[in-house]
Design an enzyme around this catalytic site. Structure first.
Site, mmCIF file in Angstrom:
data_model
loop_
_atom_site.group_PDB
_atom_site.id
_atom_site.type_symbol
_atom_site.label_atom_id
_atom_site.label_comp_id
_atom_site.label_asym_id
_atom_site.label_seq_id
_atom_site.Cartn_x
_atom_site.Cartn_y
_atom_site.Cartn_z
ATOM 1 C CE LYS A 193 -93.643 75.059 -133.424
ATOM 2 N NZ LYS A 193 -94.813 75.499 -132.682
ATOM 3 C CB CYS A 246 -93.001 35.702 -101.863
ATOM 4 S SG CYS A 246 -91.329 35.475 -101.235
ATOM 5 C CG LEU A 247 -95.450 38.440 -96.477
ATOM 6 C CD1 LEU A 247 -94.464 38.020 -95.398
ATOM 7 C CD2 LEU A 247 -95.686 39.944 -96.381
ATOM 8 C CG HIS A 282 -91.353 36.465 -106.251
ATOM 9 N ND1 HIS A 282 -92.168 37.484 -105.822
ATOM 10 C CD2 HIS A 282 -90.484 36.235 -105.234
ATOM 11 C CE1 HIS A 282 -91.811 37.858 -104.610
ATOM 12 N NE2 HIS A 282 -90.792 37.120 -104.225
ATOM 13 C CD GLU A 324 -94.246 37.660 -108.748
ATOM 14 O OE1 GLU A 324 -94.554 36.457 -108.625
ATOM 15 O OE2 GLU A 324 -93.804 38.347 -107.801
HETATM 16 N N1 GLN Z 1 -90.541 38.887 -96.118
HETATM 17 C C1 GLN Z 1 -90.562 37.545 -96.584
HETATM 18 C C2 GLN Z 1 -89.184 36.901 -96.568
HETATM 19 O O1 GLN Z 1 -88.189 37.596 -96.596
HETATM 20 C C3 GLN Z 1 -91.208 37.430 -97.950
HETATM 21 C C4 GLN Z 1 -90.477 38.172 -99.030
HETATM 22 C C5 GLN Z 1 -91.307 38.405 -100.280
HETATM 23 O O2 GLN Z 1 -92.538 38.371 -100.235
HETATM 24 N N2 GLN Z 1 -90.651 38.687 -101.378
HETATM 25 O O3 GLN Z 1 -89.062 35.725 -96.556
#
Ligand code: GLN
Length: 551
Positions: free
Chosen positions: A234, A391-392, A517, A519
């Site tokens: 259809k 990272c953070l 990162h 990931e």
């Molecule tokens: N805010 C933190 C910085 O700018 C970490 C950044 C993040 O986790 N991508 O360094």
């Protein structure tokens, strides 16, 4: 070369467009990645590109609640999360040319206008904006000799913002004939009260395409229920599409099953046929199928708690996918629990985290939720639970260690507390005078030297690596000695800038923080070594815990 319509072909590269209709979030990114995967399996060189029809230059300044995580390419472009799917499915490396926004297209055109490149012409959406779009599409075809360029158009057909893109595709199709194929993804809703699947939204969506001068070649129907041949017939009849080109995409337990489902229904074969390319045998997806087999047969879970401030799954997409790749190769099911750091307190931390086999402290910006992340870092350190700070997350590990072990009560990042007397995380000199927020962070791939004898050297099996970054603040080297002496080691360093990229506490099970990162570089066929080792350690920790309980 001359094509079927008697028009000359510019190159051998073929172009596939993926558009979406009816509603957003149907998974155009996964379909585009699957098409790439299937053509790659046939030996073609492919690349995948995304156009986002918003005015932002890139998604770097966007809150994750708007479009989910921001993905970063090796060459330092902040992009839509769909580029992560493209890389994870196909293993290709995308670049800034693979991610475009309407804002960037307009900026390029306006810059040229200011430069005087248009020789007195009036600048208009057609032809100037559409020509710029076409140039960005063809750029990928003309560089690196790709056989196929797959271009995903963000948004939904019918949005005002999509119109210039549809016009650009219409023109390309007219110019290149069979070398351009349009795949349109729509939705077939199921109405429970009527017990019926409805094709009308699809018909309307195709009508909208036709109104823009575009006939879809292939329709992919997203559906929660199996569609009968009669229903597909259809749709084919109402939408001028061959029956074999009406493909269904049912909900599946894993997104990585989608290429196989598409292959089974002949999506890649249909695309090739439309382009007049010999189809040949259906290729074996080999290691991809072995990955799926492991995923399907895994029974035991490994539980990872993601400590972050966004309670939406797309905000940490690449992290959760990387965890799931690693779990699959350890023959486990990944069970991710999202733990909102804003609501973590010393009173509830035991209840929230004690059931986890591993803890990830997520990346982020700004002050909201950081005290919860610091609490989680402390809990994991004191209880010796495998813990991965990204990272953070790494910065929070450093702050927690500074406060609790080194005794710097107000240790902090100057991002959160510019007046701290112990700025253990601070701006590097290169960031001191940066005022614009967009695209000015430390972005993209940087080399990292790994300390001989460290845990990370063992994990990577190498002395050096390269990882992608997205941050402004850094570990403050003034404090390096104090940390080293007390057991938190800076075991990864960027050789050029002498910045700390990795911290670890070797005496714990797994306590590693990365300023980069990882990931962004885990793919289905090449899971990232850090995630592999972290998840493997978490699984082992789970067994150790249960043995203790039995005794
Ligand atoms: N805010 C933190 C910085 O700018 C970490 C950044 C993040 O986790 N991508 O360094």
């Amino acid at each position: 070369m001359i094509n079927a319509n008697g028009r000359s072909i510019m190159r051998d590269t073929k172009y596939i467009f993926v558009t979406g209709g009816v509603v957003s979030s149907l998974g155009k990114g996964i379909i585009s990645a699957s098409i790439g995967k299937l053509l790659q399996a046939r030996g073609y060189k492919i690349t995948i590109q995304k156009f986002d029809p918003y005015i932002n230059i890139d998604p770097g300044t966007l809150n994750p609640y708007e479009h989910g995580e921001c993905y970063v390419t090796a060459d330092g472009m902040e992009t839509d999360l769909d580029l992560g799917h493209y890389e994870r499915f196909t293993g290709i490396r995308t670049t800034r040319a693979n991610s475009m926004t309407t804002g960037r297209i307009y900026k390029q055109v306006i810059d040229k206008e200011r430069h005087g490149d248009y020789l007195g012409k009036t600048i208009q959406v057609v032809p100037h904006i559409t020509d710029e779009i076409k140039a960005c599409i063809k750029y990928l075809g003309e560089h690196d000799a790709h056989d196929f360029v797959i271009t995903e158009i963000g948004g939904t057909i019918g949005d005002i913002e999509s119109a210039p893109y549809l016009e650009a595709i219409r023109q390309l199709k007219w110019e290149m004939g069979r070398d351009v194929v349009c795949v349109h993804l729509t939705y077939v809703p199921y109405l429970r009260v009527a017990d019926e699947l409805k094709t009308k939204p699809t018909q309307h969506s195709v009508k909208e395409m036709l109104g823009n001068g575009l006939q879809p070649d292939i329709l992919i129907l997203r559906t929660e229920r199996h569609l009968s041949d009669q229903l597909r017939q259809k749709v084919a009849g109402f939408c001028n599409v061959d029956l074999e080109c009406v493909i269904q995409s049912e909900d599946l337990p894993s997104i990585y099953e989608i290429p196989v489902n598409m292959q089974r229904q002949g999506l890649d074969a249909a695309i090739l046929r439309k382009m007049g390319i010999p189809v040949g045998e259906m290729p074996d997806l080999g290691p991809w199928n072995r990955f799926l087999e492991l995923q399907r047969t895994a029974e035991k879970e490994v539980r990872i708690g993601l400590v972050g401030k966004y309670d939406l799954q797309d905000a940490y997409k690449s992290i959760s996918e990387s965890l799931s790749h690693a779990a699959t190769y350890h023959h486990r099911k990944m069970k991710i629990t999202f733990i909102n750091s804003e609501f973590l307190t010393p009173e509830n931390i035991e209840e929230k985290l004690s059931g986890e086999d591993g803890i990830v402290i997520c990346p982020g910006f700004g002050v909201r939720g950081i005290e919860g992340k610091i609490l989680a870092a402390r809990y994991a350190r004191e209880k010796d639970i495998p813990c991965f700070g990204i990272c953070l997350g790494m910065q929070m590990m450093v702050i927690e260690f500074g406060r609790d072990v080194l005794g710097f009560a107000d240790a902090d990042s100057t991002e959160m507390n510019p007046d701290t007397t112990h700025p253990v995380i601070d701006l590097d000199a290169s960031q001191q005078n940066v005022s614009d927020k967009g695209g000015t962070m430390r972005l993209g791939l940087y080399p990292c030297d790994l300390r001989p004898g460290s845990r990370v050297e063992q994990i990577y099996g190498a002395r050096t690596t390269g990882e992608r970054h997205r941050h402004r603040y850094e570990f403050n080297n003034r404090y390096a000695d104090a940390y080293e002496k007390n057991g938190m080691l800076g075991t990864g360093r960027c050789p050029d800038a002498n910045l700390v990229e990795i911290v670890e506490i070797p005496e714990l099970r797994w306590y590693i923080g990365t300023q980069f990162h990882p990931e962004y570089q885990s793919s289905v066929l090449h899971p990232h070594p850090l995630f592999m080792d972290f998840v493997g350690t978490a699984a082992k920790y789970q067994s150790e815990k249960s043995e203790l309980c039995v005794e």
